[in-house]
Motif scaffolding. Structure first.
Motif, PDB file in Angstrom:
ATOM      1  N   ARG A  65       6.344  -5.293  -5.425  1.00 29.06           N
ATOM      2  CA  ARG A  65       5.610  -6.004  -4.386  1.00 29.06           C
ATOM      3  C   ARG A  65       4.614  -5.062  -3.731  1.00 29.06           C
ATOM      4  NH1 ARG A  65      11.041  -8.282  -2.941  1.00 29.06           N
ATOM      5  NH2 ARG A  65      11.025 -10.337  -3.880  1.00 29.06           N
ATOM      6  N   HIS A 110       3.440 -11.338   4.699  1.00 30.21           N
ATOM      7  CA  HIS A 110       4.500 -12.260   5.082  1.00 30.21           C
ATOM      8  C   HIS A 110       5.141 -11.827   6.399  1.00 30.21           C
ATOM      9  CE1 HIS A 110       7.593 -15.244   4.554  1.00 30.21           C
ATOM     10  NE2 HIS A 110       8.523 -14.310   4.716  1.00 30.21           N
ATOM     11  N   GLN A 154       1.770  -8.471  -0.293  1.00 30.56           N
ATOM     12  CA  GLN A 154       2.346  -9.776   0.012  1.00 30.56           C
ATOM     13  C   GLN A 154       3.477  -9.653   1.012  1.00 30.56           C
ATOM     14  OE1 GLN A 154       3.515 -11.103  -3.831  1.00 30.56           O
ATOM     15  NE2 GLN A 154       1.491 -11.871  -4.373  1.00 30.56           N
ATOM     16  N   ARG A 155       4.303  -8.665   0.857  1.00 29.67           N
ATOM     17  CA  ARG A 155       5.434  -8.475   1.760  1.00 29.67           C
ATOM     18  C   ARG A 155       4.946  -8.159   3.177  1.00 29.67           C
ATOM     19  NH1 ARG A 155      10.202  -4.783  -0.218  1.00 29.67           N
ATOM     20  NH2 ARG A 155      11.354  -6.669  -0.496  1.00 29.67           N
ATOM     21  N   ARG A 162       6.131   1.705  -7.111  1.00 29.42           N
ATOM     22  CA  ARG A 162       6.055   0.434  -7.833  1.00 29.42           C
ATOM     23  C   ARG A 162       6.595   0.571  -9.248  1.00 29.42           C
ATOM     24  NH1 ARG A 162       0.085  -1.783  -6.076  1.00 29.42           N
ATOM     25  NH2 ARG A 162       0.640  -2.289  -3.921  1.00 29.42           N
ATOM     26  N   PRO A 198      11.053  -6.624  -8.454  1.00 27.43           N
ATOM     27  CA  PRO A 198       9.617  -6.933  -8.497  1.00 27.43           C
ATOM     28  C   PRO A 198       8.816  -5.866  -7.759  1.00 27.43           C
ATOM     29  CG  PRO A 198      10.749  -8.403  -6.992  1.00 27.43           C
ATOM     30  CD  PRO A 198      11.808  -7.603  -7.685  1.00 27.43           C
TER      31      PRO A 198
END
Length: 73
Positions: free
Chosen positions: A52, A59, A55-56, A41, A50
């Motif tokens: 992430r 999704h 969230q990825r 990160r 970004p």
């Protein structure tokens, strides 16, 4: 030689030399994974991408579980 046998040999050697016993195999695995994730990160932020996280994954799982439903946002 298995990991267990190597660990027992290391404990024996440490005992003979009067040193503290080494940690058991796998003791620090969670910490290593966390540090690796934090490093990825951090490098993403330095590269201007970004950072992430879950969230990825959420999704991708949402698209897989509900292929006809489109996720917005």
């Amino acid at each position: 030689m298995s990991i267990t046998q190597q660990h027992l040999l290391d404990i024996y050697r440490a005992h003979q030399l009067g040193e503290p016993a080494p940690p058991a195999p796998g003791t620090h695995d969670r910490q290593v994974v966390r540090e690796w994730r934090d490093e990825r990160r951090f490098r993403a932020v330095l590269a201007g991408r970004p950072a992430r996280g879950r969230q990825r994954i959420r999704h991708a799982l949402g698209r897989w579980l509900h292929p006809r439903r489109r996720l917005t946002g």
